[in-house]
Design a protein around this motif. Sequence first.
Motif, PDB file in Angstrom:
ATOM      1  N   CYS A  90      -0.933   0.548  -3.392  1.00  0.00           N
ATOM      2  CA  CYS A  90       0.087   1.589  -3.300  1.00  0.00           C
ATOM      3  C   CYS A  90       1.255   1.136  -2.429  1.00  0.00           C
ATOM      4  O   CYS A  90       1.092   0.387  -1.475  1.00  0.00           O
ATOM      5  N   LEU A  91       2.432   1.620  -2.823  1.00  0.00           N
ATOM      6  CA  LEU A  91       3.646   1.353  -2.063  1.00  0.00           C
ATOM      7  C   LEU A  91       3.538   2.074  -0.731  1.00  0.00           C
ATOM      8  O   LEU A  91       3.347   3.288  -0.686  1.00  0.00           O
ATOM      9  N   SER A  92       3.632   1.336   0.365  1.00  0.00           N
ATOM     10  CA  SER A  92       3.502   1.964   1.675  1.00  0.00           C
ATOM     11  C   SER A  92       4.806   1.969   2.469  1.00  0.00           C
ATOM     12  O   SER A  92       4.975   2.783   3.374  1.00  0.00           O
ATOM     13  N   LEU A 112       5.155   5.457   4.193  1.00  0.00           N
ATOM     14  CA  LEU A 112       3.894   6.182   4.091  1.00  0.00           C
ATOM     15  C   LEU A 112       3.193   6.053   5.437  1.00  0.00           C
ATOM     16  O   LEU A 112       2.631   5.007   5.752  1.00  0.00           O
ATOM     17  N   ALA A 113       3.253   7.099   6.242  1.00  0.00           N
ATOM     18  CA  ALA A 113       2.688   7.067   7.594  1.00  0.00           C
ATOM     19  C   ALA A 113       1.165   6.958   7.530  1.00  0.00           C
ATOM     20  O   ALA A 113       0.522   7.605   6.707  1.00  0.00           O
ATOM     21  N   GLY A 114       0.615   6.138   8.380  1.00  0.00           N
ATOM     22  CA  GLY A 114      -0.833   5.998   8.471  1.00  0.00           C
ATOM     23  C   GLY A 114      -1.479   5.599   7.157  1.00  0.00           C
ATOM     24  O   GLY A 114      -2.620   5.961   6.894  1.00  0.00           O
ATOM     25  N   GLU A 115      -0.718   4.891   6.315  1.00  0.00           N
ATOM     26  CA  GLU A 115      -1.173   4.464   4.988  1.00  0.00           C
ATOM     27  C   GLU A 115      -1.683   5.626   4.143  1.00  0.00           C
ATOM     28  O   GLU A 115      -2.538   5.481   3.287  1.00  0.00           O
ATOM     29  N   GLY A 116      -1.140   6.824   4.415  1.00  0.00           N
ATOM     30  CA  GLY A 116      -1.399   7.966   3.553  1.00  0.00           C
ATOM     31  C   GLY A 116      -2.592   8.818   3.888  1.00  0.00           C
ATOM     32  O   GLY A 116      -2.743   9.905   3.345  1.00  0.00           O
ATOM     33  N   GLY A 117      -3.450   8.350   4.770  1.00  0.00           N
ATOM     34  CA  GLY A 117      -4.621   9.148   5.120  1.00  0.00           C
ATOM     35  C   GLY A 117      -5.386   9.596   3.884  1.00  0.00           C
ATOM     36  O   GLY A 117      -5.692   8.805   2.998  1.00  0.00           O
ATOM     37  N   LEU A 118      -5.665  10.879   3.798  1.00  0.00           N
ATOM     38  CA  LEU A 118      -6.413  11.434   2.672  1.00  0.00           C
ATOM     39  C   LEU A 118      -5.512  11.976   1.570  1.00  0.00           C
ATOM     40  O   LEU A 118      -6.005  12.537   0.594  1.00  0.00           O
ATOM     41  N   SER A 125       3.382   6.604  -8.347  1.00  0.00           N
ATOM     42  CA  SER A 125       4.199   5.484  -8.835  1.00  0.00           C
ATOM     43  C   SER A 125       5.407   5.237  -7.933  1.00  0.00           C
ATOM     44  O   SER A 125       5.789   6.087  -7.113  1.00  0.00           O
ATOM     45  N   VAL A 126       6.027   4.076  -8.114  1.00  0.00           N
ATOM     46  CA  VAL A 126       7.254   3.744  -7.394  1.00  0.00           C
ATOM     47  C   VAL A 126       8.304   4.812  -7.656  1.00  0.00           C
ATOM     48  O   VAL A 126       8.975   5.278  -6.732  1.00  0.00           O
ATOM     49  N   GLU A 127       8.457   5.227  -8.921  1.00  0.00           N
ATOM     50  CA  GLU A 127       9.464   6.230  -9.253  1.00  0.00           C
ATOM     51  C   GLU A 127       9.215   7.536  -8.508  1.00  0.00           C
ATOM     52  O   GLU A 127      10.142   8.138  -7.972  1.00  0.00           O
ATOM     53  N   GLN A 128       7.964   7.975  -8.459  1.00  0.00           N
ATOM     54  CA  GLN A 128       7.655   9.228  -7.774  1.00  0.00           C
ATOM     55  C   GLN A 128       7.946   9.125  -6.280  1.00  0.00           C
ATOM     56  O   GLN A 128       8.467  10.060  -5.680  1.00  0.00           O
ATOM     57  N   LYS A 129       7.630   8.003  -5.679  1.00  0.00           N
ATOM     58  CA  LYS A 129       7.841   7.843  -4.243  1.00  0.00           C
ATOM     59  C   LYS A 129       9.313   7.636  -3.896  1.00  0.00           C
ATOM     60  O   LYS A 129       9.787   8.131  -2.875  1.00  0.00           O
ATOM     61  N   MET A 130      10.025   6.903  -4.734  1.00  0.00           N
ATOM     62  CA  MET A 130      11.413   6.566  -4.422  1.00  0.00           C
ATOM     63  C   MET A 130      12.425   7.587  -4.946  1.00  0.00           C
ATOM     64  O   MET A 130      13.588   7.531  -4.571  1.00  0.00           O
ATOM     65  N   THR A 131      12.002   8.532  -5.778  1.00  0.00           N
ATOM     66  CA  THR A 131      12.934   9.533  -6.306  1.00  0.00           C
ATOM     67  C   THR A 131      13.688  10.272  -5.205  1.00  0.00           C
ATOM     68  O   THR A 131      14.919  10.356  -5.256  1.00  0.00           O
ATOM     69  N   PRO A 132      13.021  10.828  -4.182  1.00  0.00           N
ATOM     70  CA  PRO A 132      13.798  11.539  -3.159  1.00  0.00           C
ATOM     71  C   PRO A 132      14.746  10.622  -2.388  1.00  0.00           C
ATOM     72  O   PRO A 132      15.834  11.034  -1.993  1.00  0.00           O
ATOM     73  N   VAL A 133      14.357   9.374  -2.203  1.00  0.00           N
ATOM     74  CA  VAL A 133      15.216   8.421  -1.496  1.00  0.00           C
ATOM     75  C   VAL A 133      16.479   8.151  -2.313  1.00  0.00           C
ATOM     76  O   VAL A 133      17.608   8.276  -1.810  1.00  0.00           O
TER      77      VAL A 133
END
Length: 142
Positions: A90-92, A112-118, A125-133
């Motif tokens: 996963c993209l961190s 992604l703080a603390g590698e996402g925890g739970l 996906s990259v698109e989902q994570k980078m969309t707000p950015v």
Amino acid sequence: MLPRAITTGLLLALAGCTNITVEPVASQYKISHLCIEENPKVVTGDFVDGLQTLLRQHGIESRFYAAPIPSSCEYRLTYTATYSWDIARCLSDASVRLFKGDLQIGFGQYHLAGEGGLDPSKIASVEQKMTPVINQLLEKNK
């Protein structure tokens, strides 16, 4: 008292896992095409593919190049991306910088703080994570 502590701990593990920092591109810059500089330290193609998809959603066509920058590139984007392993790769952490010539005109970072925890969204996906950015970065580029 113990159930409340467990509930609080779980909520903290799930909440606040993502940090986004953005310095948006000013409205004076009307970007319709940019060049993406290859970063050989990022060993995955899905990051650049995801960026290009998001840029197209903002009406920006892009091309990928290896340094040096082609003289035809008025705007360029540089990036870093770090992946970690948990259930899946996963993209961190990722950052993008937008330049006009040598002048940085925008910056965006996903972390992604603390590698996402739970949080199950850590394997998004990259698109989902980078969309707000990218949305915040280019919000004034209309």
